[in-house]
Write an enzyme that holds these catalytic residues in place. Structure first.
Site, PDB file in Angstrom:
ATOM      1  CE1 TYR A  88      -0.730   0.714  -4.684  1.00  0.00           C
ATOM      2  CE2 TYR A  88       0.641   2.595  -4.017  1.00  0.00           C
ATOM      3  CZ  TYR A  88      -0.040   1.170  -3.263  1.00  0.00           C
ATOM      4  OH  TYR A  88      -0.486   0.603  -2.369  1.00  0.00           O
ATOM      5  NE  ARG A 111       4.927  -3.382  -7.605  1.00  0.00           N
ATOM      6  CZ  ARG A 111       5.116  -2.989  -6.457  1.00  0.00           C
ATOM      7  NH1 ARG A 111       5.877  -4.372  -5.919  1.00  0.00           N
ATOM      8  NH2 ARG A 111       5.768  -1.835  -5.835  1.00  0.00           N
ATOM      9  NE  ARG A 114     -21.164   4.085  -7.958  1.00  0.00           N
ATOM     10  CZ  ARG A 114     -22.033   3.318  -8.167  1.00  0.00           C
ATOM     11  NH1 ARG A 114     -23.467   2.824  -8.083  1.00  0.00           N
ATOM     12  NH2 ARG A 114     -21.809   2.206  -6.958  1.00  0.00           N
ATOM     13  CG  HIS A 124     -20.707  -1.855 -10.128  1.00  0.00           C
ATOM     14  ND1 HIS A 124     -22.439  -0.749 -10.236  1.00  0.00           N
ATOM     15  CD2 HIS A 124     -20.337  -2.028  -9.086  1.00  0.00           C
ATOM     16  CE1 HIS A 124     -22.106  -1.012  -8.749  1.00  0.00           C
ATOM     17  NE2 HIS A 124     -21.386  -1.317  -7.937  1.00  0.00           N
ATOM     18  CE  LYS A 148       2.933  -0.591  -4.785  1.00  0.00           C
ATOM     19  NZ  LYS A 148       2.672  -0.696  -3.033  1.00  0.00           N
ATOM     20  CD  GLU A 175       1.273  -7.986   0.949  1.00  0.00           C
ATOM     21  OE1 GLU A 175       2.583  -7.525   0.343  1.00  0.00           O
ATOM     22  OE2 GLU A 175       0.489  -8.650   0.443  1.00  0.00           O
ATOM     23  CG  LEU A 230       2.543  -5.510  -4.112  1.00  0.00           C
ATOM     24  CD1 LEU A 230       2.062  -5.453  -5.299  1.00  0.00           C
ATOM     25  CD2 LEU A 230       3.154  -4.048  -3.492  1.00  0.00           C
TER      26      LEU A 230
HETATM   27  N1  PDD Z   1       3.317   0.001  -0.334  1.00  0.00           N
HETATM   28  N2  PDD Z   1       3.387  -4.964   0.579  1.00  0.00           N
HETATM   29  C1  PDD Z   1       2.721  -3.846   0.415  1.00  0.00           C
HETATM   30  C2  PDD Z   1       0.402  -4.571   0.456  1.00  0.00           C
HETATM   31  C3  PDD Z   1       2.805  -2.685  -0.475  1.00  0.00           C
HETATM   32  O1  PDD Z   1       1.747  -2.182  -0.112  1.00  0.00           O
HETATM   33  C4  PDD Z   1       4.170  -2.256  -0.331  1.00  0.00           C
HETATM   34  C5  PDD Z   1       4.618  -1.335  -1.085  1.00  0.00           C
HETATM   35  C6  PDD Z   1       4.589  -3.606  -0.581  1.00  0.00           C
HETATM   36  C7  PDD Z   1       6.594  -3.178  -0.454  1.00  0.00           C
HETATM   37  O2  PDD Z   1       6.582  -3.372  -1.855  1.00  0.00           O
HETATM   38  P1  PDD Z   1       7.779  -2.617  -2.670  1.00  0.00           P
HETATM   39  O3  PDD Z   1       8.935  -2.710  -2.237  1.00  0.00           O
HETATM   40  O4  PDD Z   1       7.639  -2.984  -3.987  1.00  0.00           O
HETATM   41  O5  PDD Z   1       7.562  -1.147  -2.271  1.00  0.00           O
HETATM   42  C8  PDD Z   1       4.256  -4.805  -0.003  1.00  0.00           C
HETATM   43  C9  PDD Z   1       4.484   1.404  -0.722  1.00  0.00           C
HETATM   44  C10 PDD Z   1       5.242   1.579  -0.491  1.00  0.00           C
HETATM   45  C11 PDD Z   1       2.772   1.831  -0.093  1.00  0.00           C
HETATM   46  O6  PDD Z   1       1.426   1.646  -0.583  1.00  0.00           O
HETATM   47  O7  PDD Z   1       3.003   3.409  -0.242  1.00  0.00           O
END
Ligand code: PDD
Length: 288
Positions: A33, A52, A100, A102, A149, A182, A207
């Site tokens: 996403y 990304r 389904r 895996h 992501k 993070e 991330l």
């Molecule tokens: N989240 N780290 C994680 C685990 C995240 O899920 C996100 C973003 C970030 C920041 O990334 P960026 O600056 O590219 O938004 C760091 C989004 C906003 C979400 O899950 O809603």
């Protein structure tokens, strides 16, 4: 106004939007996403999020459902149909729906594409952010590929819920060595004793935040030293300033960690200055 969602080629009311019950996103979290801030009806940090997204798809070997310009056009149309001026745009792409099993479906199936739009009052967000927020720390129990992501966000959701129940806005995740990785949905930063802007390096399991990257460039332009170096929870608590970044949070000042005040317990001056610069820059650079 009723919100409109895009699902696999169709725009329709969000309340009726649906995907197949055997979608691999639903059954295996087999999907990726992106989240863009929308400012004045345009995508902020647009290119960084697209880059990304395509990297995430490649790492999971999910076929891109369409070209980047075509996808951009669909995002634009979703913004238009929602009359979204300020808010967040969410895009999810999964490997698709299949019986389904895996292992990946063979032959390949069509990826599932979902886009939703959510209005956000950025002025209100700004007022709240400028007052500063509290974070708590939680063990980082995520998998080893947090650079992708994916929609596999259960540990993140559990950490955010723990933060909420503790009256905090975010949870900072801590690895087995005691270093902050993070936030549950944000990147974590401090301004250390030497006045350096410090955040975790991307060699670690985090991330690669698009806001993080944009801020690094901005800080360097402002002659602020930036270092990608891990910090412990104790170092964070002793920092001059602390904040987190994300498309959904811009730069949000942190005033306490686990109940202990950061600096004088108020948002720091460098953080507030960078927040203003970042939001101005993101708005000016947003693209339609
Ligand atoms: N989240 N780290 C994680 C685990 C995240 O899920 C996100 C973003 C970030 C920041 O990334 P960026 O600056 O590219 O938004 C760091 C989004 C906003 C979400 O899950 O809603």
């Amino acid at each position: 106004m009723a919100r409109i969602a895009y699902v696999n080629g169709r725009y329709g009311p969000l309340s009726d939007a649906a995907v197949h019950v055997e979608d691999r996103g639903f059954q295996f979290a087999d999907g990726v996403y992106e989240v863009w801030a929308v400012m004045d009806g345009k995508l902020a940090d647009s290119d960084g999020h697209f880059e990304r997204l395509f990297r995430s798809l490649g790492e999971l070997r999910i076929r891109a459902p369409m070209s980047r310009p075509a996808l951009k056009q669909v995002l634009r149309e979703t913004i238009r149909r929602n009359r979204l001026r300020e808010g967040l745009l969410y895009l999810q792409i999964t490997r698709g729906a299949a019986r389904r099993d895996h292992a990946f479906p063979a032959p390949e199936v069509e990826p599932t594409v979902v886009i939703t739009a959510k209005p956000v009052d950025f002025d209100r967000l700004d007022r709240n952010a400028k007052a500063g927020v509290r974070v708590i720390t939680q063990p980082d129990i995520r998998w080893g590929r947090c650079d992708i992501k994916t929609v596999g966000l259960l540990p993140n959701a559990l950490a955010k819920q723990a933060a909420k129940e503790a009256g905090a806005a975010e949870a900072w995740l801590v690895d087995a060595e005691g270093f902050v990785t993070e936030g549950s949905s944000t990147n974590a930063w401090i301004i250390d004793a030497e006045g350096r802007l410090r955040t975790r390096d991307t060699g670690a399991n985090i991330l690669r935040g698009v806001t993080r990257k944009a801020l690094m460039e901005l800080a360097r332009e402002c002659q602020i030293e930036v270092i990608e170096q891990p910090f412990t929870v104790a170092e964070a608590k002793a920092a001059k300033e602390a904040f987190f970044t994300a498309a959904s949070a811009f730069l949000t000042p942190v005033t306490a960690i686990d109940g202990e005040p950061i600096g004088d317990g108020r948002p720091g001056p460098v953080t507030l200055r960078l927040r203003d610069l970042y939001t101005q820059r993101a708005r000016a650079g947003a693209s339609s």
